[in-house]
Design a protein around this motif. Structure first.
Motif, mmCIF file in Angstrom:
data_model
loop_
_atom_site.group_PDB
_atom_site.id
_atom_site.type_symbol
_atom_site.label_atom_id
_atom_site.label_comp_id
_atom_site.label_asym_id
_atom_site.label_seq_id
_atom_site.Cartn_x
_atom_site.Cartn_y
_atom_site.Cartn_z
ATOM 1 N N LEU A 37 0.854 -1.196 0.000
ATOM 2 C CA LEU A 37 0.000 0.000 0.000
ATOM 3 C C LEU A 37 0.886 1.241 0.000
ATOM 4 N N ARG A 38 1.112 1.762 -1.183
ATOM 5 C CA ARG A 38 2.022 2.903 -1.326
ATOM 6 C C ARG A 38 1.306 4.150 -1.820
ATOM 7 N N ARG A 39 0.489 3.997 -2.854
ATOM 8 C CA ARG A 39 -0.228 5.154 -3.383
ATOM 9 C C ARG A 39 -1.669 4.749 -3.696
ATOM 10 N N ALA A 40 -2.511 5.757 -3.848
ATOM 11 C CA ALA A 40 -3.928 5.512 -4.072
ATOM 12 C C ALA A 40 -4.164 4.763 -5.378
ATOM 13 N N ASN A 41 -5.054 3.781 -5.332
ATOM 14 C CA ASN A 41 -5.447 3.027 -6.522
ATOM 15 C C ASN A 41 -6.948 2.786 -6.433
ATOM 16 N N PRO A 42 -7.752 3.673 -7.015
ATOM 17 C CA PRO A 42 -9.213 3.610 -6.846
ATOM 18 C C PRO A 42 -9.832 2.293 -7.301
ATOM 19 N N SER A 43 -9.182 1.591 -8.215
ATOM 20 C CA SER A 43 -9.778 0.354 -8.745
ATOM 21 C C SER A 43 -9.387 -0.893 -7.964
ATOM 22 N N LEU A 44 -8.446 -0.753 -7.014
ATOM 23 C CA LEU A 44 -7.900 -1.930 -6.340
ATOM 24 C C LEU A 44 -8.971 -2.697 -5.569
ATOM 25 N N PHE A 45 -9.609 -2.060 -4.621
ATOM 26 C CA PHE A 45 -10.534 -2.780 -3.751
ATOM 27 C C PHE A 45 -11.831 -3.179 -4.448
ATOM 28 N N PRO A 46 -12.374 -2.345 -5.342
ATOM 29 C CA PRO A 46 -13.516 -2.842 -6.132
ATOM 30 C C PRO A 46 -13.190 -4.097 -6.925
ATOM 31 N N SER A 47 -11.966 -4.164 -7.463
ATOM 32 C CA SER A 47 -11.551 -5.345 -8.213
ATOM 33 C C SER A 47 -11.481 -6.573 -7.317
ATOM 34 N N LEU A 48 -10.938 -6.414 -6.107
ATOM 35 C CA LEU A 48 -10.857 -7.532 -5.157
ATOM 36 C C LEU A 48 -12.251 -7.984 -4.740
ATOM 37 N N GLN A 49 -13.144 -7.037 -4.506
ATOM 38 C CA GLN A 49 -14.499 -7.376 -4.085
ATOM 39 C C GLN A 49 -15.266 -8.095 -5.187
ATOM 40 N N THR A 50 -15.074 -7.647 -6.440
ATOM 41 C CA THR A 50 -15.743 -8.297 -7.565
ATOM 42 C C THR A 50 -15.345 -9.765 -7.644
ATOM 43 N N ARG A 51 -14.090 -10.056 -7.338
ATOM 44 C CA ARG A 51 -13.596 -11.428 -7.381
ATOM 45 C C ARG A 51 -13.933 -12.215 -6.114
ATOM 46 N N GLY A 52 -14.488 -11.561 -5.136
ATOM 47 C CA GLY A 52 -14.851 -12.244 -3.901
ATOM 48 C C GLY A 52 -13.685 -12.488 -2.970
ATOM 49 N N ILE A 53 -12.584 -11.776 -3.156
ATOM 50 C CA ILE A 53 -11.405 -11.939 -2.296
ATOM 51 C C ILE A 53 -11.652 -11.237 -0.966
ATOM 52 N N LYS A 54 -11.481 -11.995 0.134
ATOM 53 C CA LYS A 54 -11.765 -11.463 1.455
ATOM 54 C C LYS A 54 -10.591 -11.610 2.418
ATOM 55 N N LYS A 55 -9.451 -12.072 1.886
ATOM 56 C CA LYS A 55 -8.245 -12.211 2.701
ATOM 57 C C LYS A 55 -7.158 -11.320 2.136
ATOM 58 N N VAL A 56 -6.525 -10.523 3.007
ATOM 59 C CA VAL A 56 -5.522 -9.555 2.565
ATOM 60 C C VAL A 56 -4.297 -9.611 3.465
ATOM 61 N N GLN A 57 -3.119 -9.632 2.841
ATOM 62 C CA GLN A 57 -1.869 -9.447 3.569
ATOM 63 C C GLN A 57 -1.227 -8.153 3.096
ATOM 64 N N ILE A 58 -0.913 -7.275 4.025
ATOM 65 C CA ILE A 58 -0.242 -6.019 3.708
ATOM 66 C C ILE A 58 1.258 -6.223 3.879
ATOM 67 N N LEU A 59 1.987 -6.143 2.781
ATOM 68 C CA LEU A 59 3.432 -6.365 2.813
ATOM 69 C C LEU A 59 4.179 -5.113 3.254
ATOM 70 N N SER A 60 3.682 -3.961 2.891
ATOM 71 C CA SER A 60 4.249 -2.692 3.356
ATOM 72 C C SER A 60 3.128 -1.674 3.426
ATOM 73 N N LEU A 61 3.160 -0.859 4.466
ATOM 74 C CA LEU A 61 2.046 0.036 4.755
ATOM 75 C C LEU A 61 2.542 1.479 4.772
ATOM 76 N N ARG A 62 2.245 2.192 3.676
ATOM 77 C CA ARG A 62 2.602 3.609 3.605
ATOM 78 C C ARG A 62 1.376 4.494 3.450
ATOM 79 N N ARG A 63 0.233 3.880 3.509
ATOM 80 C CA ARG A 63 -1.032 4.612 3.527
ATOM 81 C C ARG A 63 -1.781 4.246 4.807
ATOM 82 N N SER A 64 -2.849 4.953 5.075
ATOM 83 C CA SER A 64 -3.641 4.684 6.271
ATOM 84 C C SER A 64 -4.295 3.309 6.181
#
Length: 387
Positions: A37-64
């Motif tokens: 998570l480095r910069r804003a990506n408006p399509s990221l989470f809608p894309s994950l939700q469309t695919r039904g992905i509900k598990k997330v690992q954050i490898l590096s956190l530079r956003r809130s």
């Protein structure tokens, strides 16, 4: 002559079908998205939700972190392991309302996290079943009180190297302070590795309150002793017990375990240098249903092996690395009687020879043989070589 345009016209329906299939939720079932998570990506989470992905690992956190929570309101698993810059403030801004879908939260090695974050977690993540706080060295007994107050569905808790946790905190988890907190009485997996302030009183709390516990890791807990094993011996649901490098555990402690109501499948007493041949006799008498037994660097000999092998018909994994008194005679006894073995560790057993190893490799079910620096191969055995 190959007509490219004609080929693309033929291919287009198939391409569209593949694209449609790539969004089908059955394709992505169980997948964990690994994100920087480095910069804003408006399509990221809608894309994950469309695919039904509900598990997330954050490898590096530079956003809130709130960016993730707001973007995935139905998230089930959140892995923040190693996000060293995550603070109480950042977590507090993310968890501001109930998240009933979240079942798994990994905060291991998030070293800035304190009891304040646990208060937020206990308030808003009521359905949490797994919480990993390994290496969160600022957590105290107050944090465990908050967990015991709010997380009644918790089944797995990792407190590895939480150095401030003491018997009082374990008492909270086990429901010993019901006036303040009910406790986490549904716990099945509890890791207390390297919690140096714990004593036998913690084991008393655990045996009284956490009677659903199946896996207990007490490795490197130097404050527990043989007397504490009396409490654990009554835990009929316990499957796996790890006492690795618990310096005050001796043959007497193993006697207590073997004389109780335990039905252990896995026991690790590696590097307990007061455990010797007498322990193997006790194990054969009362813990004969073990499938995995680790005795690395214990003071056992061929005599102890002889006293154990005839009763251990279910044993599949035996780790006796660095047991320097074991000789070919011990290996012959193992080969003759432990015919269900699938794995054995002999690293650092300096008195064994090729003759003994040849007997071991004839075990019919053997798949893994760890010999350390030994250079020997056998077609039906996978040899693990470590330097």
């Amino acid at each position: 002559f190959f007509n490219v345009n004609y080929f693309l016209v033929l291919l287009r329906p198939n391409v569209n079908a593949y694209i449609d299939a790539s969004y089908h939720k059955s394709v992505w079932r169980g997948v964990e998205a690994k994100l920087h998570l480095r910069r804003a990506n408006p399509s990221l989470f809608p894309s994950l939700q469309t695919r039904g992905i509900k598990k997330v690992q954050i490898l590096s956190l530079r956003r809130s972190l709130s960016y993730v929570i707001q973007g995935m309101p139905s998230i089930e698993s959140l892995n923040l392991s190693g996000c060293y810059n995550l603070t109480d403030n950042g977590l507090g801004h993310a968890f501001v309302q109930d998240i009933p879908s979240l079942r798994m939260l990994n905060l291991s090695l998030c070293k800035q996290i304190t009891d304040s974050s646990l208060g937020r977690i206990a308030q808003y993540l009521k359905n949490l079943e797994l919480l990993d706080l390994g290496g969160c060295s600022n957590i105290t007994n107050t944090g465990l009180l908050l967990i015991a107050w709010g997380l009644h569905s918790l089944k797995s808790l990792n407190l590895r190297s939480c150095r401030h946790v003491s018997d009082v905190g374990i008492g909270h988890l086990a429901g010993m302070t019901r006036s303040a907190a009910e406790g986490c009485l549904s716990l099945e997996h509890l890791t207390l590795q390297d919690c140096q302030k714990l004593t036998d009183l913690s084991l008393k709390h655990i045996s009284k309150g956490l009677n659903k516990l199946k896996v207990l890791n007490l490795s490197f807990c130097g404050g527990i002793s043989d007397a504490g094993m009396i409490h654990l011996s009554h835990m009929t649901q316990l499957w796996t017990l790890n006492l690795r490098s618990c310096d005050n555990i001796s043959d007497t402690g193993i006697m207590h375990l073997s004389m109780g109501a335990l039905r252990l499948y896995g026991l690790d007493v590696s590097f307990c240098d007061k455990v010797g041949d007498q322990s193997l006799a006790y194990i054969a008498q009362g813990l004969y249903q073990l499938k995995s037994l680790s005795l690395c660097s214990c003071h056992i000999s061929d005599d102890g092996i002889n006293r154990m092998v005839r009763q251990m018909h279910e044993l599949k994994t035996l780790n006796i690395g660095q047991c320097v008194r074991i000789t070919d005679k011990g290996l012959e006894l193992i080969a003759d009687h432990l015919t269900q073995l699938t794995g054995i560790d002999l690293y650092g057993c300096t008195k064994i020879t090729k003759r003994g190893l040849e007997r071991i490799t004839q075990l019919p079910c053997l798949k893994v043989l760890n010999l350390g620096l030994w250079q020997m191969t056998e077609d039906k055995v996978k040899i693990r070589l470590f330097s």
